[in-house]
Enzyme design. Sequence first.
Site, PDB file in Angstrom:
ATOM      1  N   ASP A  27       0.822  -1.207   0.000  1.00 20.86           N
ATOM      2  CA  ASP A  27       0.000   0.000   0.000  1.00 20.86           C
ATOM      3  C   ASP A  27       0.860   1.263   0.000  1.00 20.86           C
ATOM      4  O   ASP A  27       2.092   1.203   0.088  1.00 20.86           O
ATOM      5  CB  ASP A  27      -0.961  -0.016   1.208  1.00 20.86           C
ATOM      6  N   ASP A  96       1.284   5.495 -13.751  1.00 25.41           N
ATOM      7  CA  ASP A  96       0.915   4.630 -14.853  1.00 25.41           C
ATOM      8  C   ASP A  96      -0.398   5.146 -15.409  1.00 25.41           C
ATOM      9  O   ASP A  96      -1.337   5.402 -14.658  1.00 25.41           O
ATOM     10  CB  ASP A  96       0.749   3.194 -14.346  1.00 25.41           C
ATOM     11  N   ASP A 197       0.569   3.259 -20.717  1.00 23.40           N
ATOM     12  CA  ASP A 197       0.322   1.845 -20.992  1.00 23.40           C
ATOM     13  C   ASP A 197      -0.112   1.633 -22.449  1.00 23.40           C
ATOM     14  O   ASP A 197      -0.981   2.352 -22.951  1.00 23.40           O
ATOM     15  CB  ASP A 197      -0.791   1.369 -20.042  1.00 23.40           C
ATOM     16  N   GLU A 251       4.672   2.933 -23.427  1.00 23.24           N
ATOM     17  CA  GLU A 251       4.875   1.499 -23.626  1.00 23.24           C
ATOM     18  C   GLU A 251       4.345   1.163 -25.016  1.00 23.24           C
ATOM     19  O   GLU A 251       3.160   1.336 -25.292  1.00 23.24           O
ATOM     20  CB  GLU A 251       4.123   0.687 -22.567  1.00 23.24           C
ATOM     21  N   HIS A 323       7.001  -5.562 -14.484  1.00 22.88           N
ATOM     22  CA  HIS A 323       6.000  -6.432 -13.848  1.00 22.88           C
ATOM     23  C   HIS A 323       5.363  -7.426 -14.820  1.00 22.88           C
ATOM     24  O   HIS A 323       4.524  -8.210 -14.408  1.00 22.88           O
ATOM     25  CB  HIS A 323       4.918  -5.552 -13.227  1.00 22.88           C
ATOM     26  N   ASP A 324       5.719  -7.358 -16.099  1.00 25.22           N
ATOM     27  CA  ASP A 324       5.189  -8.303 -17.088  1.00 25.22           C
ATOM     28  C   ASP A 324       6.220  -9.345 -17.495  1.00 25.22           C
ATOM     29  O   ASP A 324       5.927 -10.217 -18.305  1.00 25.22           O
ATOM     30  CB  ASP A 324       4.771  -7.563 -18.376  1.00 25.22           C
TER      31      ASP A 324
HETATM   32  O1  ISL Z   1       3.041  -9.200 -20.841  1.00 24.29           O
HETATM   33  C1  ISL Z   1       2.595  -9.245 -21.944  1.00 24.29           C
HETATM   34  C2  ISL Z   1       1.969 -10.439 -22.446  1.00 24.29           C
HETATM   35  O2  ISL Z   1       2.746 -11.518 -22.032  1.00 24.29           O
HETATM   36  C3  ISL Z   1       2.638  -8.094 -22.835  1.00 24.29           C
HETATM   37  O3  ISL Z   1       2.104  -8.350 -24.087  1.00 24.29           O
HETATM   38  C4  ISL Z   1       1.840  -7.006 -22.172  1.00 24.29           C
HETATM   39  O4  ISL Z   1       0.513  -7.388 -22.079  1.00 24.29           O
HETATM   40  C5  ISL Z   1       1.953  -5.747 -22.959  1.00 24.29           C
HETATM   41  O5  ISL Z   1       3.282  -5.356 -22.874  1.00 24.29           O
HETATM   42  C6  ISL Z   1       1.050  -4.674 -22.385  1.00 24.29           C
HETATM   43  O6  ISL Z   1       1.275  -4.498 -21.035  1.00 24.29           O
HETATM   44  C7  ISL Z   1       0.614  -3.489 -20.341  1.00 24.29           C
HETATM   45  O7  ISL Z   1      -0.777  -3.471 -20.582  1.00 24.29           O
HETATM   46  C8  ISL Z   1      -1.526  -4.585 -20.118  1.00 24.29           C
HETATM   47  C9  ISL Z   1      -1.189  -4.954 -18.675  1.00 24.29           C
HETATM   48  O8  ISL Z   1      -1.730  -6.209 -18.375  1.00 24.29           O
HETATM   49  C10 ISL Z   1       0.291  -4.983 -18.428  1.00 24.29           C
HETATM   50  O9  ISL Z   1       0.554  -5.250 -17.072  1.00 24.29           O
HETATM   51  C11 ISL Z   1       0.832  -3.657 -18.860  1.00 24.29           C
HETATM   52  O10 ISL Z   1       2.202  -3.513 -18.573  1.00 24.29           O
HETATM   53  C12 ISL Z   1      -2.965  -4.206 -20.243  1.00 24.29           C
HETATM   54  O11 ISL Z   1      -3.202  -2.992 -19.581  1.00 24.29           O
HETATM   55 CA    CA Z   2      -1.965  -3.184   3.205  1.00 20.78          CA
END
Ligand code: ISL
Ligand code: CA
Length: 544
Positions: A27, A96, A197, A251, A323-324
Amino acid sequence: MRWYKESIVYQIYPRSFKDSNNDGIGDIRGIIQKLDYLKDLGVNTIWLSPIYDSPLDDMGYDIRNYCDILPEYGTLEDFKEMLGEMHKRGIKLIMDLVINHTSDEHPWFLEARKSVNSPYHDYYIFKKAKEGKKPNNWKSFFGGSAWEYNEATDEYFLHLFSKRQPDLNWENPELREEVKKILKFWLDLGVDGFRCDVINLLSKKEGLPSTKGLPIISGKGIYIDGPKMHEYLQELKKDVFSKYDMFTVGECVLIDPKTALGYVEEGIDELSMVFHFEHMNADCFLTKWLPRKFKLRRLKKPLSKWQYALVDKGWNSLFLENHDQPRSVNRFGNLNFHLESAKMLATYIFSQKGTPYIYQGQEIGMTNAHYTRMDQYQDVETHNMYKILRRFFSHKKAMKYVQKSSRDNSRTPMQWNRNKNAGFSEGKPWLEVNPNYLGINAEENLKNEDSIFNYYKKLIRLRKKYPVFVHGDYREHYARSNKLAYYERNYKGKKLLIICNFSSKKLYFNAIYDLNKFKLLLNNYQEDFDYLLPYQAKIYLGDY
Ligand code: ISL
Ligand code: CA
């Protein structure tokens, strides 16, 4: 001078960073507690993954209310306090910004889906069935069709991500005005920019034609870098971005340098820089769900391509994790040389030209999660892909893919110390902690002079001290080697040599320059020979 060029960005994935009230969920107050840790590391910018109100189908990348904080994370008051505490420490904050889609629980969508006569219906992309079938062949990035049926209007709606993330219709000028209001809301609170994003998906080609060829990749020009991208970004720039002292990193999926320059070239400045993913294919084909053996050339080639292509014209972002993505030390390093290879990867990526990004836990060498049961995974993409994989493979084989590629690999709670749950929380963490926290944690790193954390700290200090790290050009040597990464940087009479051994063996090489005339600035070993030890990395400074 644009300040983002001197930024060193740290990405916080708030759900997994630090839990202040022991409900198992990271948090905002947890973040406040750890700002001194980040200040000590030396970063001067934080990118915060989404903390907005959300039903968490995609862990916050599905937004229900853009101008409020998810109660689990805190309140707007907490947010303001956090921002103040960051600014007090000379740390900027970029948020973000998820504006390609919303949550299906966003009030706009709840209204939109009720009736074709709703004023919000046109905020999203609805289409009638085509000869009894889905409107076109577009596929979701998370697997399966990109269309979901909506009974009330007898239409389908488009979702390029999960079916609970309907895509917004950027053709609609009212929608664009609403988005600008959201941006201004956060900028007026004092935030310093946005990580945008999947920004290159905003524009969808008129008529939404089916694509020809491989799924997703064939969407280029149709819904990836679509026809009106520049129009939309120019409008955001004119009405919002240009009015603030801020930076944006877009991104961009499946982008090449030429297209990127169209967004970032100095003079155009629609975005300050982009994230591309070409080097993320160093151990896979096109998507991480099609793994292949890691080869150094596959990492170096795209990164060098971007270095050369953007030199003097644009600006690169430098990252190995987010994070992906699974953890870089698992992918490109070697767990048998954990310390050495984590430091080497830092050296390799950080010393290129661009703005470096550190993903939380990378600075202590955190590794993949490797759960053994599907119910341990939380990520929507992981569960979707598991179902698809099971059509072709046994559970055991599908699990192997998941363990290698799941996004939860990098989302496990931050490992702070040796206490219960790695000091992340005294409650049950929302996602299981990696059991290796007894060995890998921030506290041990802080204590130990030779730790990965302290190495990052040194790298950051060097970057701040010598302008050649920021402004120097980039020249690659031994481009074809699958063991050696070697490049130089030059600026105002100073030359840097960055030399990394990506192999687990001793490596002999011809240094090109007379190293006796150079000063060894950094070395991830105590030893210094005329060959390289396994995963050894060195930076030399000299004159030219
Ligand atoms: O991690 C992926 C699939 O394995 C990538 O294609 C990813 O979805 C892409 O880079 C887009 O990512 C972003 O938008 C998504 C979200 O889930 C991701 O966490 C974010 O970084 C949709 O908002
Ligand atoms: Ca908490």
